[in-house]
Structures are given as C-alpha cells and as structure tokens.
Write a protein that holds these residues in place. Structure first.
Motif, PDB file in Angstrom:
ATOM      1  N   UNK A  77     -40.470  11.518 -15.888  1.00 27.38           N
ATOM      2  CA  UNK A  77     -39.707  11.340 -16.988  1.00 27.38           C
ATOM      3  C   UNK A  77     -38.809  11.669 -16.185  1.00 27.38           C
ATOM      4  N   UNK A  78     -38.537  12.570 -15.638  1.00 26.29           N
ATOM      5  CA  UNK A  78     -36.819  12.894 -15.116  1.00 26.29           C
ATOM      6  C   UNK A  78     -36.850  11.713 -14.246  1.00 26.29           C
ATOM      7  N   UNK A  79     -37.313  11.671 -12.745  1.00 24.53           N
ATOM      8  CA  UNK A  79     -37.176  10.611 -11.955  1.00 24.53           C
ATOM      9  C   UNK A  79     -36.567   9.169 -12.743  1.00 24.53           C
ATOM     10  N   UNK A  80     -37.452   9.025 -13.262  1.00 27.07           N
ATOM     11  CA  UNK A  80     -37.149   7.580 -14.072  1.00 27.07           C
ATOM     12  C   UNK A  80     -35.907   7.231 -14.953  1.00 27.07           C
ATOM     13  N   UNK A  81     -34.733   8.473 -15.605  1.00 23.83           N
ATOM     14  CA  UNK A  81     -34.396   8.581 -16.485  1.00 23.83           C
ATOM     15  C   UNK A  81     -32.714   9.186 -15.431  1.00 23.83           C
ATOM     16  N   UNK A  82     -33.305   9.644 -14.128  1.00 24.93           N
ATOM     17  CA  UNK A  82     -32.019  10.614 -13.667  1.00 24.93           C
ATOM     18  C   UNK A  82     -31.760   8.479 -12.622  1.00 24.93           C
ATOM     19  N   UNK A  83     -32.487   7.894 -12.561  1.00 24.99           N
ATOM     20  CA  UNK A  83     -32.880   6.638 -11.627  1.00 24.99           C
ATOM     21  C   UNK A  83     -31.981   6.040 -12.495  1.00 24.99           C
ATOM     22  N   UNK A  84     -31.610   6.224 -14.230  1.00 26.26           N
ATOM     23  CA  UNK A  84     -31.255   4.678 -14.980  1.00 26.26           C
ATOM     24  C   UNK A  84     -29.929   5.702 -15.533  1.00 26.26           C
ATOM     25  N   UNK A 137     -35.024  21.148  -8.927  1.00 25.79           N
ATOM     26  CA  UNK A 137     -34.972  20.516  -9.652  1.00 25.79           C
ATOM     27  C   UNK A 137     -32.834  20.170  -9.558  1.00 25.79           C
ATOM     28  N   UNK A 138     -33.004  21.203 -10.536  1.00 22.30           N
ATOM     29  CA  UNK A 138     -31.420  21.179 -10.943  1.00 22.30           C
ATOM     30  C   UNK A 138     -31.140  21.886  -9.716  1.00 22.30           C
ATOM     31  N   UNK A 139     -31.019  22.547  -8.755  1.00 27.86           N
ATOM     32  CA  UNK A 139     -30.667  22.691  -7.418  1.00 27.86           C
ATOM     33  C   UNK A 139     -30.238  21.739  -6.390  1.00 27.86           C
ATOM     34  N   UNK A 140     -31.419  20.848  -6.500  1.00 28.68           N
ATOM     35  CA  UNK A 140     -31.194  19.452  -5.870  1.00 28.68           C
ATOM     36  C   UNK A 140     -30.479  18.198  -5.851  1.00 28.68           C
ATOM     37  N   UNK A 141     -30.007  18.257  -7.756  1.00 32.17           N
ATOM     38  CA  UNK A 141     -29.648  17.428  -8.642  1.00 32.17           C
ATOM     39  C   UNK A 141     -28.723  18.511  -8.751  1.00 32.17           C
ATOM     40  N   UNK A 142     -27.141  18.604  -8.125  1.00 32.72           N
ATOM     41  CA  UNK A 142     -26.033  19.393  -8.641  1.00 32.72           C
ATOM     42  C   UNK A 142     -25.405  18.716  -9.509  1.00 32.72           C
ATOM     43  N   UNK A 143     -25.627  17.606 -10.032  1.00 34.83           N
ATOM     44  CA  UNK A 143     -24.052  17.010 -10.902  1.00 34.83           C
ATOM     45  C   UNK A 143     -25.209  16.923 -12.402  1.00 34.83           C
ATOM     46  N   UNK A 144     -26.918  17.562 -12.599  1.00 35.54           N
ATOM     47  CA  UNK A 144     -27.515  17.247 -13.962  1.00 35.54           C
ATOM     48  C   UNK A 144     -26.690  18.546 -14.311  1.00 35.54           C
ATOM     49  N   UNK A 145     -27.374  18.622 -15.993  1.00 33.94           N
ATOM     50  CA  UNK A 145     -27.432  19.841 -16.817  1.00 33.94           C
ATOM     51  C   UNK A 145     -28.871  19.520 -17.989  1.00 33.94           C
ATOM     52  N   UNK A 146     -29.168  21.502 -17.764  1.00 32.52           N
ATOM     53  CA  UNK A 146     -29.921  20.785 -18.684  1.00 32.52           C
ATOM     54  C   UNK A 146     -29.827  21.818 -20.200  1.00 32.52           C
ATOM     55  N   UNK A 147     -29.964  21.064 -21.423  1.00 35.88           N
ATOM     56  CA  UNK A 147     -30.386  22.014 -22.317  1.00 35.88           C
ATOM     57  C   UNK A 147     -31.555  21.961 -22.892  1.00 35.88           C
ATOM     58  N   UNK A 148     -31.620  23.393 -23.395  1.00 36.47           N
ATOM     59  CA  UNK A 148     -32.737  24.167 -23.705  1.00 36.47           C
ATOM     60  C   UNK A 148     -33.146  24.031 -25.393  1.00 36.47           C
ATOM     61  N   UNK A 179     -32.180  31.588  -8.052  1.00 35.35           N
ATOM     62  CA  UNK A 179     -32.147  30.126  -8.750  1.00 35.35           C
ATOM     63  C   UNK A 179     -31.014  30.067  -9.548  1.00 35.35           C
ATOM     64  N   UNK A 180     -29.874  31.301  -8.832  1.00 32.73           N
ATOM     65  CA  UNK A 180     -28.972  31.801 -10.252  1.00 32.73           C
ATOM     66  C   UNK A 180     -27.385  30.593 -10.091  1.00 32.73           C
ATOM     67  N   UNK A 181     -27.359  29.723  -9.810  1.00 29.17           N
ATOM     68  CA  UNK A 181     -25.646  29.550  -9.891  1.00 29.17           C
ATOM     69  C   UNK A 181     -26.248  28.198 -10.577  1.00 29.17           C
ATOM     70  N   UNK A 182     -27.742  27.504 -10.880  1.00 25.96           N
ATOM     71  CA  UNK A 182     -27.811  26.179 -11.044  1.00 25.96           C
ATOM     72  C   UNK A 182     -27.425  27.035 -13.366  1.00 25.96           C
ATOM     73  N   UNK A 183     -27.712  28.161 -13.131  1.00 24.18           N
ATOM     74  CA  UNK A 183     -27.768  28.758 -14.904  1.00 24.18           C
ATOM     75  C   UNK A 183     -26.301  28.093 -15.107  1.00 24.18           C
ATOM     76  N   UNK A 184     -25.249  27.792 -14.622  1.00 20.38           N
ATOM     77  CA  UNK A 184     -23.975  27.688 -14.967  1.00 20.38           C
ATOM     78  C   UNK A 184     -24.589  26.155 -15.826  1.00 20.38           C
ATOM     79  N   UNK A 185     -25.050  25.330 -15.105  1.00 23.54           N
ATOM     80  CA  UNK A 185     -25.463  23.903 -15.907  1.00 23.54           C
ATOM     81  C   UNK A 185     -26.100  24.075 -16.888  1.00 23.54           C
ATOM     82  N   UNK A 186     -27.003  25.125 -17.829  1.00 28.05           N
ATOM     83  CA  UNK A 186     -27.861  24.956 -18.604  1.00 28.05           C
ATOM     84  C   UNK A 186     -26.934  25.400 -19.715  1.00 28.05           C
TER      85      UNK A 186
END
Length: 283
Positions: free
Chosen positions: A58-65, A133-144, A168-175
């Motif tokens: 689901x992520x891969x498909x929607x990221x590609x879109x 995944x967030x680390x390898x895609x630095x332009x995405x955000x996660x909503x919990x 993975x602490x760095x990705x927490x800035x995009x959570x």
C-alpha cells in the motif's frame, strides 16, 4: 586523462548530492501542513482496491502516486512489539492463520503477525520496518494513530524506544503525533519532545470554541482534525481567522473534498484515494 574524467564524474555526483540534501533540508523547513493537503489513510488503498491494510505494498503504490504524508495505525503484539494494524479484531485475511474464532480474537505475537500475509498477498509491517522506510524516504511524514490507551506514556516509550534502539531517532522529526484529548499532550511530550503534533477530536467530540483556541495556542498545535461529517457552518465561524489548519477524515469523494477545501475553509483531507496532484488544484 582517464583520471581527470573519473574525478569530474565524482565531482558531479558530489555536487548533485549536495544539491539534493539542500533541497530536502529546505523542504523540511516548511511545516508539513503548509506543503501537503492529503494524508494517506492507513497507508492508502492498494493497487487491487483493498484499504486499511497498512501494508508495504500500500505504501509503495501510494508513494509512487505522489503521497507523502501517511497515517499509520499502530497496535502492540502479545509479545510487546509495535506493528502497523488497525486493531486486533479485523480479519484482513489473517484470522484463520491466527487461530481466531468469531468469539475469541486478540493480539498475536510479532512473528505470527509478520509471517502472515494480509489477504494472502500483502506484507505486514512492524514499526521498526516503517522507521526503516522513513529513513530511506526522507521526504515522507508519518501521522500516528495509536488509538486511545490508558497507558499513553508506556505506549509512547515503546514507540520512541523502537526508534532509538534501532538507530532511527532522526525520523522522529517527521512523526506527527495525533493526540485525542488535551491531557495526552503532556503525557506524550513527557516521553519525547516531538516537533509535530495535531489534535483529533473524534474521541472526545467537539469542544467549545474558546477551549479549542486557548489550548491550541498555548500548546502551539497548528492542526485540528475531525470527521468530515462534523464540519458545518458553525464550526467554520468558530475557526475562521484563527490560523488553525483544519483537516477532515476520511474523504474519498473528490467533489466532497473539493467543496470542503475551496468553499468551506478546510486545509486538507485524510483519504484512501485522492491524490496530491488533484488536491493541489483546490488550495
């Protein structure tokens, strides 16, 4: 001569890498809610039309879109591992493998969950997998979407520890942490100084205008979320000129989303289907 060519190529790659890093940093300096008007609900609908899977595909498909902000549902397995799943009741094609019955369902172990494809075809994710995944895609955000819990600090300690213990602490800035009631702000920030939070109202209902404005200004929370069906003229009047960004959920009908965003003051929508390339026309 050959050495000069190799040096030139290496220099070009280095230059491009510097430019890309600069662009990413510049983009991240802009608040997420100023850049994105769609939040991809439960990682979005799959190519085959399934929703609520929270799966890798689901992520891969929607990221590609073009989706870049992904809401993810989080549950804890019976052996204490955070995974991406809406709840421990929905079938998702896993019930038989889990040994569930209609009467008895509940959390399974992390290994049982991760080894059982969703609907026989989709890859389940742990929170650790998602952080990778967030680390390898630095332009995405996660909503919990952690759902209501009577043990919020324990819940978010596990969330943060999953990041810290795996590098993975760095990705927490995009959570972007969804809080469900006012007290949850202090409970969450006591665990970790998250940079991004929003207040979603579906759990407590719609408070009065003064309570919303006072709390969001005092805690510097820029985004308020509610079901789309709640958004009406009174709430528009309440929040007009407040500076608060309003997102509504879950909207898959383009006409409804267009009306909300162009005529009724909504900044964005949670959606399974609507693409950023479509929503940008309504900003």
């Amino acid at each position: 001569m050959k050495g000069k060519i190799i040096f030139g190529i290496a220099a070009a790659y280095l230059f491009l890498a510097v430019i890309m890093c600069s662009l990413i940093r510049r983009s991240q300096a802009i608040p997420w809610h100023e850049k994105h008007s769609t939040i991809c609900h439960a990682l979005g609908r799959t190519r085959e039309g399934y929703h609520m899977t929270n799966s890798l595909e689901a992520f891969q498909y929607n990221y590609s879109r073009g989706q870049r902000v992904f809401e993810a549902d989080i549950q804890i397995t019976s052996d204490g591992v955070m995974v991406l799943r809406h709840d421990w009741n929905g079938d998702l094609g896993q019930a038989e493998a889990f040994g569930w019955t209609q009467e008895e369902r509940g959390a399974v172990t992390a290994r049982e969950f991760l080894d059982t494809p969703i609907y026989g075809m989709y890859t389940p994710l742990s929170l650790k997998d998602w952080f990778a995944i967030m680390e390898s895609h630095p332009n995405i955000y996660m909503v919990t979407d952690t759902k209501y819990s009577p043990e919020v600090e324990k819940q978010f300690r596990l969330f943060v520890d999953t990041a810290l213990e795996n590098g993975y602490e760095k990705v927490l800035s995009r959570v972007i942490v969804q809080i469900y009631y006012k007290e949850m702000y202090d409970e969450v920030t006591a665990v970790y100084p998250f940079e991004n939070l929003l207040w979603t109202l579906y759990y407590i209902g719609y408070p009065d205008r003064g309570e919303i404005l006072e709390f969001m200004e005092r805690k510097e929370i820029p985004v308020l979320v509610m079901p789309s069906s709640w958004w009406d003229g009174q709430k528009q009047n309440d929040l007009r000129d407040s500076g608060i960004k309003v997102y509504v959920h879950t909207v898959d009908d383009e006409e409804e989303a267009r009306r909300r965003m162009t005529e009724e003051g909504v900044s964005g929508v949670y959606t399974d289907d609507i693409l950023p390339s479509t929503a940008v026309q309504w900003k």
